[in-house]
Design a protein around this motif. Sequence first.
Motif, PDB file in Angstrom:
ATOM      1  N   PHE A   1       0.800  -1.211   0.000  1.00 27.29           N
ATOM      2  CA  PHE A   1       0.000   0.000   0.000  1.00 27.29           C
ATOM      3  C   PHE A   1       0.838   1.268   0.000  1.00 27.29           C
ATOM      4  O   PHE A   1       0.288   2.366  -0.019  1.00 27.29           O
ATOM      5  N   GLY A   2       2.157   1.158   0.048  1.00 26.50           N
ATOM      6  CA  GLY A   2       3.003   2.344   0.055  1.00 26.50           C
ATOM      7  C   GLY A   2       3.042   2.993   1.425  1.00 26.50           C
ATOM      8  O   GLY A   2       2.926   2.336   2.453  1.00 26.50           O
ATOM      9  N   ASP A   3       3.203   4.316   1.444  1.00 27.89           N
ATOM     10  CA  ASP A   3       3.314   5.063   2.698  1.00 27.89           C
ATOM     11  C   ASP A   3       1.931   5.402   3.233  1.00 27.89           C
ATOM     12  O   ASP A   3       1.117   6.028   2.552  1.00 27.89           O
ATOM     13  N   VAL A   4       1.664   4.977   4.460  1.00 25.56           N
ATOM     14  CA  VAL A   4       0.406   5.288   5.130  1.00 25.56           C
ATOM     15  C   VAL A   4       0.730   5.814   6.524  1.00 25.56           C
ATOM     16  O   VAL A   4       1.876   5.759   6.975  1.00 25.56           O
ATOM     17  N   GLU A   5      -0.290   6.338   7.195  1.00 25.58           N
ATOM     18  CA  GLU A   5      -0.141   6.794   8.572  1.00 25.58           C
ATOM     19  C   GLU A   5      -1.147   6.047   9.435  1.00 25.58           C
ATOM     20  O   GLU A   5      -2.302   5.846   9.035  1.00 25.58           O
ATOM     21  N   VAL A   6      -0.693   5.652  10.621  1.00 25.26           N
ATOM     22  CA  VAL A   6      -1.559   4.900  11.533  1.00 25.26           C
ATOM     23  C   VAL A   6      -1.509   5.548  12.907  1.00 25.26           C
ATOM     24  O   VAL A   6      -0.599   6.319  13.228  1.00 25.26           O
ATOM     25  N   TYR A   7      -2.510   5.220  13.715  1.00 23.54           N
ATOM     26  CA  TYR A   7      -2.611   5.761  15.073  1.00 23.54           C
ATOM     27  C   TYR A   7      -2.665   4.615  16.072  1.00 23.54           C
ATOM     28  O   TYR A   7      -3.459   3.690  15.929  1.00 23.54           O
ATOM     29  N   HIS A   8      -1.815   4.685  17.081  1.00 17.46           N
ATOM     30  CA  HIS A   8      -1.891   3.788  18.228  1.00 17.46           C
ATOM     31  C   HIS A   8      -2.398   4.584  19.434  1.00 17.46           C
ATOM     32  O   HIS A   8      -2.260   5.802  19.493  1.00 17.46           O
ATOM     33  N   GLY A   9      -2.954   3.896  20.397  1.00 17.30           N
ATOM     34  CA  GLY A   9      -3.369   4.567  21.622  1.00 17.30           C
ATOM     35  C   GLY A   9      -4.541   5.502  21.397  1.00 17.30           C
ATOM     36  O   GLY A   9      -5.537   5.175  20.750  1.00 17.30           O
ATOM     37  N   ILE A  10      -4.427   6.728  21.929  1.00 17.07           N
ATOM     38  CA  ILE A  10      -5.525   7.690  21.910  1.00 17.07           C
ATOM     39  C   ILE A  10      -5.413   8.602  20.703  1.00 17.07           C
ATOM     40  O   ILE A  10      -4.328   9.056  20.345  1.00 17.07           O
ATOM     41  N   LEU A  11      -6.539   8.859  20.075  1.00 15.89           N
ATOM     42  CA  LEU A  11      -6.616   9.812  18.971  1.00 15.89           C
ATOM     43  C   LEU A  11      -7.792  10.742  19.232  1.00 15.89           C
ATOM     44  O   LEU A  11      -8.930  10.301  19.361  1.00 15.89           O
ATOM     45  N   ASP A  12      -7.518  12.053  19.310  1.00 13.46           N
ATOM     46  CA  ASP A  12      -8.566  13.057  19.441  1.00 13.46           C
ATOM     47  C   ASP A  12      -8.800  13.706  18.089  1.00 13.46           C
ATOM     48  O   ASP A  12      -7.851  14.144  17.424  1.00 13.46           O
ATOM     49  N   VAL A  13     -10.059  13.777  17.686  1.00 14.96           N
ATOM     50  CA  VAL A  13     -10.451  14.361  16.405  1.00 14.96           C
ATOM     51  C   VAL A  13     -11.428  15.494  16.672  1.00 14.96           C
ATOM     52  O   VAL A  13     -12.391  15.321  17.430  1.00 14.96           O
TER      53      VAL A  13
END
Length: 581
Positions: free
Chosen positions: A102-114
């Motif tokens: 899939f190439g370069d992606v970004e992922v989130y671990h733990g807490i994510l505030d949106v």
Amino acid sequence: MRRLLCLLLFVLALPAAATGLLESRPSSTLGSINNSADFLPVREAFQLSLVESTSQSIKLRFVATEGYYLYRHRFQFRAEPGDVTLGAAQLPDGQKKHDEYFGDVEVYHGILDVELPRSDQRAFTLVVTYQGCADKGLCYPPETERLSINAGNSVSVPYSWSWRELALFFLAGLGLTFTPCVLPMLPILSGVVLRGQVGGWRGFNLSLAYVLPMAACFALLGALMGMFGAQLNLQARLQSAWVLVPFATFFAVFALAMFGVFELKLPHAISSRLDRIAGRTEGGSLWGAAVLGVVSSLLVSPCVSAPLAGALLYISASGDALGGGLKLFMLGLGMGAPLLLVATGGAAWLPKSGPWLIYVKNAIGVLLLGLAIGLLSRVLPGQVTLLLIGLLAAGVGLFLGALEFVYKPPRKRLGQLFGMFLLFYALACWFGAFSGQSDPFNPIGQSRTIASNAPTQETSAWQTVDTPAELDRVLAQARSANTALLLDWYADWCISCKVIEREVLNDSIVIERLKGYRLVRFDITQSNAEQRALLDRYQLFGPPALMFFGKDGVERVDVRVIGEINARDFAERVARANDRI
């Protein structure tokens, strides 16, 4: 008792290194034992909550359980009805992840505030779509949740905590009491606070006045971490080498202190000032006991900093100031509970100090070194990590007397036997590391590399379906033809599916053992309601999964594979299935 205390400390310190122990790419060694119980339902793996809703914005919080992560590019936010307008979602930068498919992606671990800007003051339904994966090798289909958003007035949603968590922190504090760092508080309590008069209500009241402020100091620290830790998102930041290496060094330094290489304590300028405050404090009064409790917490905290750091990191993932304060308050109460017993009933309540405390310190030191290696495993090559694991195992083995061939009592002979096992394991790790291996559970295993001239599975051999009706028809045809069937659950967005397709199903041994099977691939890329219902029917969370159906059309559940698996283990699984079809 020693084993229990070590276990409690390990449970407390474990969250600090949990993220380091998990690879960003799914581990192929885990699939051979995976089943549905190894994975959480999607809404337990990823918890979505409404934090705050005002006339200007909506704040959401995603909490990814340890071992799971969310994709940045898979988030979608929309309103129902459609004429309610929302601003563009404000997403922080995620951890950069390069995937060969899939190439370069970004992922989130733990807490994510949106945060979602809002201009329309009407009440509406917020439709949130997200997608994530498990580090063990399972990709969940896109999930959609609906949240009711009130009209423009402000709404704040509190967080919650559980009594079970509070009890665990209390037990961890109880375990910390029996370490050489905390036991010196006993003479402070009995000699200064109680003035040697142990027992009765007076002893209980004074000791309680001593313990509660000490626990309150820990509670303040936990509340601050719960309040600001979510903004720092420490668990996600631990994925960075700039944080992993200092944390690993931190644990290694504390391990050396546990081994007695040096004495870890506050700087002399600070400790001497605290000692002077304690010396001027009047003993025998509630106020004096309270001041000494605060001072003692400052004197003791450097000794328990490694487990305390793990507790603070765990609390930071909750984003709950009240819960964080309560958890560390219970930790402080756990540390103070034996002190209350001493003050009320005398020292007879506690086990006597002795050489066993040295074993506790050494055991904690080994655990801390293991945590340091676990953190470094995220940034070091697998072969180097295997070398370090072997070095630690060899050190423990030699400490247990693996090479001391002299007369020993039975208990020490048993320890020597275990030490010899660790020494042989260390040799296996070193041999495996220099042979290109990286799996500590199989240090001398065969490489997964497929020879370039190995036969590959013909694409035409696989039949792809994407509706439940097509799958039912194919299963019925195989049953009528008295043919065994292998069902591969696949999706374009599933990284582990690509790995299995290339490295497992194209392995020469696997191809040979699958002769006679009808090969069917169910494509769940669209993840529509009909396909998700089929997942529920087979009690699956998502791809990858490999299911064996016998000639009678009945699935052989005992050989089902969920998550990523390597070629050798899958070949063994096929062999077991062949005995049952």
